[in-house]
Design an enzyme around this catalytic site. Structure first.
Site, short mmCIF file in Angstrom:
data_model
loop_
_atom_site.label_atom_id
_atom_site.label_comp_id
_atom_site.label_asym_id
_atom_site.label_seq_id
_atom_site.Cartn_x
_atom_site.Cartn_y
_atom_site.Cartn_z
CG HIS A 1 -4.16 21.52 -8.75
ND1 HIS A 1 -4.69 20.89 -7.46
CD2 HIS A 1 -5.21 20.80 -9.55
CE1 HIS A 1 -5.81 20.23 -7.93
NE2 HIS A 1 -6.04 20.32 -8.88
CE LYS B 1 -7.08 14.57 -14.39
NZ LYS B 1 -6.12 13.78 -13.86
CB SER C 1 -5.37 18.11 -12.81
OG SER C 1 -5.29 16.45 -12.81
NE ARG D 1 -4.48 9.27 -10.64
CZ ARG D 1 -4.65 10.49 -10.16
NH1 ARG D 1 -4.47 10.92 -8.87
NH2 ARG D 1 -5.47 11.35 -10.91
CB CYS E 1 -9.23 20.80 -7.70
SG CYS E 1 -9.39 20.10 -9.46
CD GLU F 1 -2.42 21.81 -4.99
OE1 GLU F 1 -3.09 20.82 -5.28
OE2 GLU F 1 -2.60 23.14 -5.43
#
Length: 261
Positions: A199, A138, A157, A213, A117, A201
């Protein structure tokens, strides 16, 4: 607690963890490495010019080694995670000089790297001069991707977007996985280095946690695509997660196999 597998002939792989939540990130990456056909000797690394605020000092001192010249020289390969720095200018990132030194040293030694990323964007910019455009919103969600092996759903992300024309102009870089919405997602280099902007993971709820967040940090985030706010699509998201996790395990195993061959 970090995990590692040991074997006399196991490749020595570093995990340079730039994410705030160290333990969660370690576990996510270990879950991609562990199920593969190869055992590895995994070493957790940190930058000396960066002190994380969200990880206890005693934990870092116990499990993490500084990414020094001698440590990096001993590695057969290195994974560099992403970081939540997409809204910052590169000039404002105080550890960029150290990260650049790490990238340059590994390139000189022809050590295969798995960039994730934000780190992938930065590495392609530093190594090839490919411009990173900061998107106004985003890119967050689960998007369809296309490859020679078939299609899959994969989370993204990030704020950064690479210049596609510049990326395609470098013949030593190959786009292995692409998305109409998210853009080029997996780029490989002839020396075995991977640049992965998605991503695999991530856990099923990671995008939602990141949304909360960002909301708590006053960033006014948009809801992740294909992740319902009330998790009413939990069954579908679980299936997506199984799909992208299997992809992550396979792509990690491919990268490690290239190192061991």
């Amino acid at each position: 607690m970090p995990h590692s597998t040991e074997h006399n002939a196991a490749p020595r792989i570093g995990l340079l963890n730039l994410m705030p939540n160290k333990e969660e990130t370690e576990q996510q990456w270990f879950e991609l490495i562990a199920p593969g056909a190869l055992q590895v000797n995994l070493q957790l690394l940190k930058l000396t010019s960066y002190t994380p605020k969200n990880t206890p000092t005693d934990y870092l001192e116990r499990y993490y080694f500084p990414a020094t010249f001698s440590t990096l020289e001993s590695l057969d390969g290195l994974i560099i995670t992403g970081a939540p720095l997409g809204q910052k200018n590169l000039a404002d990132i105080h550890y960029l000089a150290e990260l650049k030194s790490v990238i340059e040293l590994l390139a000189q030694r022809n050590t295969p790297v798995f960039y994730s990323c934000w780190a992938a964007n930065v590495a392609l910019h530093l190594q090839y001069g490919i411009e990173i455009t900061r998107m106004p919103r985003k890119l967050s969600g689960v998007f369809e991707h296309h490859s020679a092996a078939g299609n899959l759903m994969l989370p993204h992300s990030r704020y950064g977007q690479l210049n596609l024309l510049a990326l395609r102009s470098h013949i030593e870089l190959k786009i292995e996985l692409d998305s109409a919405q998210a853009g080029p997602t997996l780029i490989t280099q002839r020396n075995g280095t991977y640049y992965l902007l998605g991503h695999p993971e991530y856990s099923a709820d990671t995008l939602w946690k990141e949304y909360l967040r960002d909301q708590n940090n006053g960033l006014n985030p948009v809801l992740p695509v294909n992740v319902e706010a009330d998790f009413s699509n939990a069954a579908q998201l679980t299936e997506f997660t199984r799909e992208w996790r299997q992809f992550g395990i396979q792509i990690m195993n491919n990268w490690l196999s290239g190192i061991s061959s």
